[in-house]
Design a protein around this motif. Structure first.
Motif, PDB file in Angstrom:
ATOM      1  N   VAL A 260       0.815  -1.222   0.000  1.00 28.62           N
ATOM      2  CA  VAL A 260       0.000   0.000   0.000  1.00 28.62           C
ATOM      3  C   VAL A 260       0.852   1.276   0.000  1.00 28.62           C
ATOM      4  N   PRO A 261       1.873   1.389   0.876  1.00 30.48           N
ATOM      5  CA  PRO A 261       2.688   2.610   0.814  1.00 30.48           C
ATOM      6  C   PRO A 261       3.333   2.808  -0.556  1.00 30.48           C
ATOM      7  N   HIS A 262       3.715   1.702  -1.189  1.00 32.42           N
ATOM      8  CA  HIS A 262       4.339   1.796  -2.501  1.00 32.42           C
ATOM      9  C   HIS A 262       3.417   2.338  -3.564  1.00 32.42           C
ATOM     10  N   ARG A 265       2.734   6.140  -2.703  1.00 31.45           N
ATOM     11  CA  ARG A 265       3.832   7.094  -2.565  1.00 31.45           C
ATOM     12  C   ARG A 265       3.905   8.087  -3.728  1.00 31.45           C
ATOM     13  N   PRO A 266       3.841   7.620  -4.981  1.00 34.21           N
ATOM     14  CA  PRO A 266       3.935   8.594  -6.085  1.00 34.21           C
ATOM     15  C   PRO A 266       2.764   9.584  -6.079  1.00 34.21           C
ATOM     16  N   LEU A 267       1.637   9.187  -5.510  1.00 34.38           N
ATOM     17  CA  LEU A 267       0.459  10.060  -5.540  1.00 34.38           C
ATOM     18  C   LEU A 267       0.500  11.153  -4.481  1.00 34.38           C
ATOM     19  N   VAL A 268       1.416  11.065  -3.523  1.00 39.60           N
ATOM     20  CA  VAL A 268       1.502  12.099  -2.485  1.00 39.60           C
ATOM     21  C   VAL A 268       2.826  12.866  -2.594  1.00 39.60           C
ATOM     22  N   THR A 277      -1.689   9.136   6.273  1.00 42.40           N
ATOM     23  CA  THR A 277      -3.147   9.050   6.194  1.00 42.40           C
ATOM     24  C   THR A 277      -3.559   8.278   4.947  1.00 42.40           C
ATOM     25  N   ALA A 278      -2.914   8.600   3.821  1.00 44.68           N
ATOM     26  CA  ALA A 278      -3.257   7.936   2.563  1.00 44.68           C
ATOM     27  C   ALA A 278      -3.067   6.430   2.698  1.00 44.68           C
ATOM     28  N   SER A 279      -1.962   6.037   3.308  1.00 46.04           N
ATOM     29  CA  SER A 279      -1.635   4.629   3.423  1.00 46.04           C
ATOM     30  C   SER A 279      -2.588   3.913   4.392  1.00 46.04           C
ATOM     31  N   ALA A 280      -2.985   4.609   5.459  1.00 44.99           N
ATOM     32  CA  ALA A 280      -3.951   4.012   6.394  1.00 44.99           C
ATOM     33  C   ALA A 280      -5.268   3.734   5.671  1.00 44.99           C
TER      34      ALA A 280
ATOM     35  N   ARG B  85      24.722  13.615  -0.313  1.00 43.66           N
ATOM     36  CA  ARG B  85      23.659  14.396  -0.949  1.00 43.66           C
ATOM     37  C   ARG B  85      22.498  13.515  -1.370  1.00 43.66           C
ATOM     38  N   ASP B  86      22.340  12.375  -0.686  1.00 38.99           N
ATOM     39  CA  ASP B  86      21.255  11.458  -1.026  1.00 38.99           C
ATOM     40  C   ASP B  86      19.981  11.813  -0.277  1.00 38.99           C
ATOM     41  N   VAL B  87      18.861  11.558  -0.914  1.00 35.04           N
ATOM     42  CA  VAL B  87      17.585  11.626  -0.200  1.00 35.04           C
ATOM     43  C   VAL B  87      16.916  10.273  -0.345  1.00 35.04           C
ATOM     44  N   ALA B  88      16.158   9.899   0.693  1.00 31.68           N
ATOM     45  CA  ALA B  88      15.554   8.571   0.684  1.00 31.68           C
ATOM     46  C   ALA B  88      14.426   8.470  -0.337  1.00 31.68           C
ATOM     47  N   TRP B  89      13.676   9.541  -0.527  1.00 33.68           N
ATOM     48  CA  TRP B  89      12.499   9.496  -1.395  1.00 33.68           C
ATOM     49  C   TRP B  89      12.593  10.598  -2.444  1.00 33.68           C
ATOM     50  N   PRO B  90      11.977  10.383  -3.597  1.00 33.74           N
ATOM     51  CA  PRO B  90      12.069  11.384  -4.675  1.00 33.74           C
ATOM     52  C   PRO B  90      11.227  12.642  -4.396  1.00 33.74           C
ATOM     53  N   LEU B  91      11.732  13.500  -3.520  1.00 30.59           N
ATOM     54  CA  LEU B  91      11.030  14.740  -3.189  1.00 30.59           C
ATOM     55  C   LEU B  91      11.424  15.850  -4.165  1.00 30.59           C
ATOM     56  N   SER B  92      10.520  16.808  -4.352  1.00 31.27           N
ATOM     57  CA  SER B  92      10.847  17.960  -5.187  1.00 31.27           C
ATOM     58  C   SER B  92      11.788  18.889  -4.426  1.00 31.27           C
ATOM     59  N   VAL B  93      12.509  19.718  -5.179  1.00 31.42           N
ATOM     60  CA  VAL B  93      13.459  20.653  -4.583  1.00 31.42           C
ATOM     61  C   VAL B  93      12.752  21.551  -3.563  1.00 31.42           C
TER      62      VAL B  93
END
Lengths: 329, 256
Positions: A260-262, A265-268, A277-280, B85-93
């Motif tokens: 579910v988190p996977h 994730r792209p949608l948030v 909240t989305a994942s819950a 300079r790594d981030v765990a998730w693909p966040l925007s700048v």
């Protein structure tokens, strides 16, 4: 899609699936009778089916699904690892072991709540072990390794219980319980587990900001004022309370907390706090849908929920591995 | 004016002392370059100021002991740019920079208008406004380095500590990054950066601290610290030194 729209859509989906879950079952009640049975008690049989069988099942489906989705999102964020799931700390395994001991010793036969209570005891034991193993200034790696150790130990002891089971029926009972199911749960199970799940949710939801900060690593998070010890405690205790309670009433249900988190994730925008909240909600929707599916696919055969989620989840997991491998190359 | 005083700070990492009795007194406007060989204690000094590693001795900002401040208070005084300079998730700048507002957020509330304005200023100051909607994971090393500095700037602290901010960057990105850091110091902040490129350090830093095996070997203006004798003793190399109009040029030549 905007964040609020996503949450609204997921919430509508959960409400819809909750309603469908209430309307489906071997009793074959029509919609009118079902609703009447739920709201007033004129039809004794319908009232019993709705309030004592379907309502607890739907509530547990929703709450356990939310628990798995939420704790999966928290643990992936906290460990900064997309392959983490609610089982990674060893809490599901040790809760299962507690339940297995209750079945093995026959305590569950003598006293109905012995099984969920022993399972929760197992979850508590896991927390104590995690703290002992990972010490006072634990890194995430130590935490993962503790989880591996606890899972292995619990698995071995569960096997031992099966190995030495007093009779074949006990062994079958243990095996079937471990497959994970929401069938034949009562409101008593709801009353017993829901408070712990709610308490766990409060702890896990409190972590949103810390998880965001941890995106840049533990040192940067710490330099932004995040208390790492507190964060770890909340993650461990919140998971123990909610996942421990969930496992105690439903057995271990795999892959929901991983997938579910996977998916969401792209949608948030990948922000860990928004994923919670989305994942819950997503977890609640997926588990309700899976539980409905077990009743539709094989009515009368008691297809276990955990079996279904694993059958659907494992190929997804494989796809995830392949996709990640492509990203690395 | 902001002051940071480091008094007899020592750090023990495992069996060996990583820092021994380091004392420094820094003030707003200083751009301090921490130089010295690998393992000399540059990163450890930065981490001990941030409270990320346990240390003995006294650390104080504007006369207030750092040890007595809680984590959020400390976060309003010190910001950190890590070497990784790594981030765990693909966040925007923009989202990454906004993380810098973490110490100021009220419980259960999002970013306020003031937070938003500070994020904009920080992105402008580090010259990353054009990157705002890109994913950090898609940027080049030089762009990422500037985004992480913007993140630290959004934290709005009088002191900024950067661990090898120029590592792995091409000369153009190194220079633009040093300009950003020097500008921050000119506007009154204390900026501390560990550096390996001695000419860059000499050109942009107002003061250099040369560390050798956990001790301060030299401390002062670049031309006083970067001498043939100091370089030979601490780095074990010979070097070609020449004063130019743009500052001291240091070209390492050979091991001794």
């Amino acid at each position: 899609m905007s964040y609020r729209l996503l949450l609204a859509a997921l919430a509508v989906l959960v409400v819809l699936l909750f309603a469908i879950s209430l309307l489906i079952g071997p009793a074959g009640l029509d919609v009118g009778t079902s609703i009447a049975g739920l709201l007033n008690g004129d039809n004794e049989a319908a009232r019993l089916v709705m309030r004592e069988i379907r309502l607890p099942r739907a509530i547990l489906g929703l709450a356990i699904g939310a628990t798995l989705g939420l704790s999966g999102a928290v643990l992936q964020g906290y460990l900064r690892n997309p392959l983490a799931d609610p089982g990674v700390l060893g809490i599901s395994a040790s809760a299962s072991l507690g339940a297995v001991i209750a079945l093995y010793t026959g305590l569950s036969g003598a006293f109905a709540l012995a099984l969920p209570l022993m399972a929760m005891g197992g979850a508590v034991a896991a927390v104590v072990l995690i703290q002992l193993l990972s010490g006072t200034h634990a890194g995430t790696l130590t935490l993962i390794l503790s989880g591996v150790a606890i899972t292995s130990l619990s698995g071995a002891l569960t096997s031992l219980a099966l190995n030495l089971s007093p009779n074949p029926f006990a062994a079958v009972e243990i095996l079937f319980w471990m497959l994970g199911s929401l069938a034949d749960r009562s409101m008593l199970h709801v009353y017993l587990s829901l408070p712990f799940m709610l308490a766990g949710w409060v702890m896990l939801f409190a972590l949103g900001r810390a998880l965001d900060a941890l995106t840049l690593g533990a040192d940067v998070a710490s330099s932004m004022g995040i208390r790492l010890r507190r964060t770890q405690w909340l993650a461990v205790l919140g998971t123990a309370a909610s996942v421990g309670a969930a496992t105690a009433v439903a057995g271990s249900i795999s892959f929901v907390g991983l997938i579910v988190p996977h998916l969401l994730r792209p949608l948030v925008g990948a922000q860990p706090s928004r994923l919670l909240t989305a994942s819950a909600l997503g977890g609640a929707a997926l588990l309700l849908a899976s539980d409905i599916a077990t009743r539709i696919i094989a009515p009368g055969r008691d297809l276990k929920l955990g079996v279904l989620t694993a059958i659907v989840g494992a190929p997804f997991f494989l796809w995830l591995v392949i996709k990640n491998r492509r990203n690395v190359l | 004016m902001t002051t940071l005083s480091v008094d007899k700070v020592s750090v023990q990492l495992g069996p060996r002392p990583a820092l021994t009795d380091v004392s420094l007194s820094l003030k707003g406007g200083d751009f301090i370059g921490l130089i010295g060989p690998n393992g000399a204690g540059k990163s450890t000094l930065i981490k001990s100021i941030l409270g990320l590693v346990p240390s003995t001795g006294t650390l104080a900002i504007n006369g207030r002991l750092l040890a007595k401040l809680d984590a959020p208070e400390r976060a309003k005084l010190l910001s950190y740019v890590p070497q990784e300079r790594d981030v765990a998730w693909p966040l925007s700048v923009e989202k990454v920079v906004a993380l810098g507002r973490t110490p100021y957020l009220q419980p259960m509330r999002g970013l306020t208008d003031r937070d938003g304005a500070r994020v904009e200023e920080a992105m402008a100051e580090a010259d990353v406004l054009v990157l705002r909607d890109r994913l950090l994971s898609e940027l080049s090393g030089g762009e990422r380095a500037r985004v992480l500095i913007a993140r630290a700037l959004a934290q709005d602290t009088p002191i900024l500590l950067a661990d090898e901010p120029t590592a792995g960057l091409d000369p153009s990105h190194q220079i633009s990054l040093m300009k950003v850091l020097a500008g921050l110091a000119q506007r009154g902040r204390i900026v501390v950066a560990s550096l390996h490129e001695l000419s860059l350090a000499a050109r942009w830093c107002t003061r250099l601290v040369l560390l050798d095996r956990g001790r301060v070997a030299a401390d002062g203006a670049p031309q006083h610290v970067l001498t043939e004798a100091n370089i030979a003793e601490v780095y074990g190399i010979s070097a070609f030194l020449q004063q130019s109009a743009k500052g001291l040029i240091v070209q390492p030549l050979d091991t001794i």
